[in-house]
Enzyme design. Structure first.
Site, PDB file in Angstrom:
ATOM      1  N   HIS A   1     -26.312 -60.544  63.865  1.00  0.00           N
ATOM      2  CA  HIS A   1     -25.660 -60.001  65.126  1.00  0.00           C
ATOM      3  C   HIS A   1     -27.153 -60.402  65.958  1.00  0.00           C
ATOM      4  O   HIS A   1     -28.039 -59.738  65.687  1.00  0.00           O
ATOM      5  CB  HIS A   1     -24.710 -58.786  64.852  1.00  0.00           C
TER       6      HIS A   1
ATOM      7  N   HIS B   1     -31.201 -48.510  63.682  1.00  0.00           N
ATOM      8  CA  HIS B   1     -30.192 -48.439  63.877  1.00  0.00           C
ATOM      9  C   HIS B   1     -28.573 -48.455  64.120  1.00  0.00           C
ATOM     10  O   HIS B   1     -28.524 -46.412  63.645  1.00  0.00           O
ATOM     11  CB  HIS B   1     -30.005 -49.079  62.038  1.00  0.00           C
TER      12      HIS B   1
ATOM     13  N   ASP C   1     -34.292 -51.203  61.634  1.00  0.00           N
ATOM     14  CA  ASP C   1     -32.983 -51.132  60.928  1.00  0.00           C
ATOM     15  C   ASP C   1     -32.329 -51.466  59.528  1.00  0.00           C
ATOM     16  O   ASP C   1     -33.679 -50.955  58.972  1.00  0.00           O
ATOM     17  CB  ASP C   1     -32.803 -53.190  61.737  1.00  0.00           C
TER      18      ASP C   1
ATOM     19  N   GLU D   1     -29.523 -53.555  58.650  1.00  0.00           N
ATOM     20  CA  GLU D   1     -28.960 -55.215  58.057  1.00  0.00           C
ATOM     21  C   GLU D   1     -30.027 -55.856  57.090  1.00  0.00           C
ATOM     22  O   GLU D   1     -29.833 -56.436  55.355  1.00  0.00           O
ATOM     23  CB  GLU D   1     -28.428 -55.725  58.316  1.00  0.00           C
TER      24      GLU D   1
HETATM   25 ZN    ZN Z   1     -28.868 -52.976  62.643  1.00  0.00          ZN
END
Ligand code: ZN
Length: 281
Positions: A116, A60, A8, A10
């Protein structure tokens, strides 16, 4: 030894804002390179520990972020969307361990960089319970670990910010966590340099794969049903999610589903959030 890697964005060192994580953002092209090189650090660590094959799943956004030409040529890459198993597409019994790189805190966390759960525009909170385990707040690492567990694949390492690492240890127990930045607020962090972060991830991956080889890791297999409850940002989102058969409405903004296994769980999350996202005006 075959190793599965889900990446991912973030939770990559230096990333603190959507301007870096959205394709249209000003700093996206730089951040996707950081993401690729952290993924590659995990790949290198896996091969250091004796892996003979590594599959990297781009997890992502539109799942077309990784720069394939900058990944170790021994690795294979799985990219693009839609994928029924999303962030853990391609995981299978042939893998002995899964490594999660660049992960982030669950929706509604305090001080989690870009926190999130699956679809931040519509998901305010995501809770999960199991047979005999009450509902509690979870993050993507936990949800994805359940799918890996269906194939007896343990999660060996999670990398990301301080909050992600703490949450993951609490939810998944004794696995390698590599903190690449300390979350200060949702949009601020004190980060290791990309180079230092990669060195830590390579070492963490090597250690995790060695632990898997020594059979020190256990797959995460909570007893079904997996009771999923999502609080959406407004009732229109819940109206749309309720269209999925088997969904129960538990409040104006929340829906619940009893999933028999991890794959159904991920399909319901995706169906709910895609439908809910279609209502955003
Ligand atoms: Zn992401």
């Amino acid at each position: 030894m075959q190793v599965y890697v889900s990446v991912d964005m973030e939770g990559i060192a230096g990333v603190v804002h959507v301007d870096q994580t959205r394709r249209t953002g000003h700093d996206y092209e730089r951040a996707r390179r950081w993401m690729t090189l952290e993924a590659n650090a995990a790949v290198l660590g896996a091969f250091d520990a004796g892996a003979r094959a590594v599959l990297v799943n781009d997890s992502h956004g539109d799942m077309r972020n990784l720069l394939i030409e900058e990944l170790d040529p021994r690795a294979e890459i799985l990219s693009g969307s839609l994928k029924p198993r999303s962030m853990v597409e391609g995981v299978a019994a042939q893998f002995q361990v899964a490594l999660f790189v660049g992960y982030h805190a669950g929706a509604g966390s305090r001080a989690g960089v870009l926190d999130h759960t699956y679809y931040g525009k519509v998901v305010q909170r995501c809770r999960l319970g199991h047979d005999g385990v009450p509902l509690r707040e979870v993050n993507e690492a936990l949800l994805n670990a359940i799918v890996c567990g269906m194939y007896d694949v343990p999660v060996g390492m999670v990398t990301g910010d301080s909050t992600t690492c703490a949450q993951t240890r609490e939810l998944l127990g004794d696995i390698v966590t590599v903190q690449v930045k300390e979350a200060i607020t949702r949009y601020a962090a004190r980060s290791a340099s990309p180079e230092h972060a990669r060195a830590k991830i390579r070492e963490g991956a090597r250690h995790a794969v060695q632990r898997a080889a020594a059979r020190e890791l256990r797959p995460y297999r909570p007893a079904p049903p997996h009771v999923l409850e999502i609080d959406f940002v407004n009732s229109a989102c819940a109206d749309a999610a309720e269209l999925v058969p088997g969904t129960r409405r538990v409040s104006g903004t929340a829906t619940r589903y009893d999933a028999p296994d991890g794959e159904v769980l991920l399909k319901v999350i995706q169906a709910w959030t895609i439908l809910a996202g279609s209502t955003v005006v």
